[in-house]
Design a protein around this motif. Structure first.
Motif, PDB file in Angstrom:
ATOM      1  N   PHE A 175       0.814  -1.215   0.000  1.00  0.00           N
ATOM      2  CA  PHE A 175       0.000   0.000   0.000  1.00  0.00           C
ATOM      3  C   PHE A 175       0.849   1.268   0.000  1.00  0.00           C
ATOM      4  N   SER A 216      -1.339   3.340  -2.401  1.00  0.00           N
ATOM      5  CA  SER A 216      -2.160   4.446  -1.890  1.00  0.00           C
ATOM      6  C   SER A 216      -1.810   5.801  -2.504  1.00  0.00           C
ATOM      7  N   SER A 273      -8.488  -1.351  -0.246  1.00  0.00           N
ATOM      8  CA  SER A 273      -8.487  -1.225   1.199  1.00  0.00           C
ATOM      9  C   SER A 273      -7.986  -2.531   1.799  1.00  0.00           C
ATOM     10  N   LEU A 325      -7.390   4.548   2.117  1.00  0.00           N
ATOM     11  CA  LEU A 325      -8.107   3.279   1.971  1.00  0.00           C
ATOM     12  C   LEU A 325      -9.497   3.550   1.392  1.00  0.00           C
TER      13      LEU A 325
END
Length: 680
Positions: free
Chosen positions: A225, A229, A236, A287
């Motif tokens: 992530f 992200s 998520s 997320l």
């Protein structure tokens, strides 16, 4: 046991088996064209393997007879919308029974989705190559002409352990084909840096922070992530508190996630709609989830506190013996009828200073509870397909969230369509050898690779049925004994007009019992003898890759009370294209199949007595007590984890047909007319 060491189901079946059937199409008012009898077609697959269609299920196996896929198509009007794809746990585990799971069928049919299960699809190989097997098999199914939309159909990939690895790798292999993914406890990411197109596909990843088999999952996911992200991935993840290598509460979020993602990306069959970060909800920094409903459920999963608990009454409970261990499959759940009333209860007795409890269905507030009011009635909306609840307690110390809890909703009209669709497939599995076809020959004493099955008197059998211990009545040397450095088993085989009895005594002072196969007895019993292997290898053997026989049944019974599977009996039944797995508790097995199981564990091992009526010896169907001298092929096993005892030598799952002569997997159970009794 290592995740790759699965013996839970057969991988493929010999293509030499002839199949004959016909199609009868019946149109019901307001419904789709439903198959009332199976249509059987076989054809070459893209890679030299074979495909098969029986009118309801598509099957694929590769040229080596290992990788296999089974797909169920729902009885809906028009094209199928998507495929709910279940990878296999363990490198050689099997989820081909998942398309037959009625709970999943009800949900999938209401959304116009097919269901797929697989075996031998190894997650670490999907990105580089095995993904082509999956997509190629779908194109092969489409080429048969019944469901041409399968050639380019979108997929939702789900599953645990190796299946979680498969889901992520399939996303990176073919992001243009993916509706969404929900991998569970499979945090081994190949590739480590995903392609840009994969970031535009909704993903909900579940990690076990206490996972003993996938250690470092939290750290690897955080690293993944860290790349995803900042690129505004539609992803998520969560790490449920205390969770190991298990299912946990993932279904309580995932089904709502599937429903909401489908409505956004695939409101009807056709091309997938592209989503952007702004189209969903950022429930925690970086997320993404598709809706406020999923955001609420995801937060409950991530922050759930077991001191606040939701429960339902008035539902159909579907147990899942595969909630933990290496055979992970998400196949349990709860179901309510549309328009019915469900009692919802909240227990906050373990919390102090509770001011009020708010119950939500998704993100919608349902009721506020306080004082003595701890339950309420909830009427299930007619249009609902999944209902997922969570509770939030406001206390003097702050806010406490329950874990989410869901149930699926059954539509009686859809249920009737599925019943009609499957009715034509409820036939007995094929039997290559008729009753009494074993090789006969008088035998008063067991020879090499033989175990005697002695006749029971009516009095002895009645005592066994009542649960009496007759061990003292079996003379010394009447059974088969096999020992290792630590473990030993001794088996006495007995028969009557009604069926076959196996009376086991196991010595093993070490208790494991974490996984399905730990500390369990297992046996294969066929309707033909070992001599049949030499004359009919193509017909008798399920696949040249294994020593498994199509005229045999495999039975597994856990010995330890500590096992999560204690009290259950597992059977594997061969059919032309997959192994049908039956998982029952002892009471159900007795009521539905007249099978009797009695287990008496102790600190040093224990005793297991199992009775199979003759019609349950082999793959099923008419069968009667064989004549004295008849030989039936048999294989016996005790799984002691670090010491496995196998008679006569090799486990049928682990030896190829070509090696059977030097590494025998089968001995003969000799039906004797002699009666066992101690001397008076």
């Amino acid at each position: 046991m290592h995740p790759g060491c699965s013996h839970d189901s057969i991988r493929s079946v010999s293509p030499a088996i002839p199949i004959f059937a016909f199609l009868l199409a019946v149109s019901f008012p307001g419904g789709a064209l439903v198959m009332a009898a199976p249509l059987a077609e076989t054809a070459p697959a893209h890679d030299g393997g074979r495909i098969h269609f029986d009118g309801v299920h598509y099957d694929y196996r590769d040229a080596e007879g290992r990788k296999a896929i089974r797909l169920w198509v729902p009885p809906v009007d028009g094209p199928v919308r998507a495929v709910l794809f279940h990878g296999n746990p363990g490198g050689s585990g099997d989820t081909r029974e998942m398309p037959s799971n009625r709970l999943l069928q009800e949900f999938a049919a209401r959304h116009g989705m097919a269901i797929a299960g697989v075996t031998w699809i190894r997650g670490r190989e999907v990105y580089q190559g095995s993904g082509d097997n999956i997509l190629g098999a779908l194109r092969d199914f489409a080429a048969l002409g019944h469901h041409p939309e399968l050639a380019e159909i979108p997929l939702i990939a789900r599953g645990s352990s190796n299946a979680g690895v498969t889901a992520y790798s399939l996303l990176c292999h073919a992001p243009e084909r993916m509706v969404a993914i929900t991998p569970n406890v499979g945090p081994r990411y190949n590739p480590e840096i995903p392609p840009e197109a994969a970031l535009r596909v909704p993903a909900l990843m579940h990690i076990g922070p206490e996972d003993p088999l996938m250690r470092g999952g939290v750290e690897r996911t955080e690293a993944l992530f860290a790349h995803a992200s900042p690129r505004r991935a539609l992803w998520s993840w969560d790490a449920e508190e205390g969770k190991g290598h298990e299912i946990g509460h993932i279904d309580d979020v995932d089904f709502a996630f599937y429903e909401d993602v489908l409505s956004l990306r695939l409101p009807e069959p056709g091309p997938l709609r592209e989503l952007h970060f702004e189209d969903g909800v950022e429930w925690r920094e970086g997320l993404w989830v598709p809706t406020e409903r999923v955001a609420m459920l995801q937060r409950a999963l991530a922050e759930g506190d077991r001191r606040l608990e939701l429960s339902f009454s008035g539902l159909t409970e579907v147990g899942n013996p595969f909630e933990a261990g290496v055979m992970l499959r998400s196949e349990g759940g709860r179901m309510a009828d549309a328009g019915s009333t469900v009692r919802v209860s909240v227990d906050w007795s373990q919390l102090e200073g509770v001011e009020e409890v708010i119950v939500f269905e998704g993100a919608e507030e349902v009721i506020r509870l306080s004082g003595d009011q701890t339950a309420f009635d909830y009427r299930v909306p007619e249009e609902a397909t999944v209902r997922a609840f969570c509770a939030v307690a406001r206390t003097v110390a702050g806010v406490v969230r329950s874990f989410p809890k869901h149930f699926l909703v059954r539509d009686p009209t859809v249920s009737q369509r599925i019943d009609r669709q499957l009715a034509g497939l409820e036939t007995e599995p094929p039997r290559l050898l008729p009753a009494g076809s074993g090789v006969r020959g008088e035998a008063a004493k067991a020879g090499p690779r033989e175990v005697m099955a002695y006749a029971l008197t009516a009095e002895q059998e009645e005592k066994l049925r009542r649960g009496e211990d007759l061990w003292a009545e079996w003379p010394e040397g009447s059974g088969l004994e096999l020992g290792g450095e630590r473990c030993r088993f001794y088996v006495v085989a007995l028969h009557s007009r009604s069926g076959l009895w196996l009376d086991w005594e196991v010595a093993d002072p070490v208790i494991h019992a974490e996984n399905e196969l730990d500390d369990s007895i297992a046996f294969h019993i066929a309707r033909g003898s070992t001599a049949a292997e030499a004359g009919l290898p193509a017909d008798i053997l399920v696949s040249p890759q294994y020593g498994l026989r199509i005229d045999a049944v495999q039975v597994q019974i856990p010995l330890r009370e500590e096992s999560p599977y204690f009290g259950r009996i597992f059977r594997n039944l061969p059919s032309p294209w997959h192994m049908h797995r039956i998982n029952q508790d002892w009471e159900t097995a007795a009521e539905s199949d007249k099978i009797q199981v009695r287990v008496s564990p102790n600190a040093d091992g224990g005793r297991v007595t199992v009775f199979l009526p003759w019609e349950r010896v082999g793959p099923g169907g008419a069968f009667s007590e064989p004549e004295p001298g008849t030989r039936l092929a048999v294989s016996l096993r005790y799984d002691g984890v670090d010491e496995n005892l196998i008679w006569p030598g090799a486990e049928p799952w682990q030896v190829e047909f070509a090696d059977l002569s030097e590494n025998p997997a089968w001995g003969d159970l000799v039906i004797s007319g002699l009666v066992l009794a101690t001397e008076e």
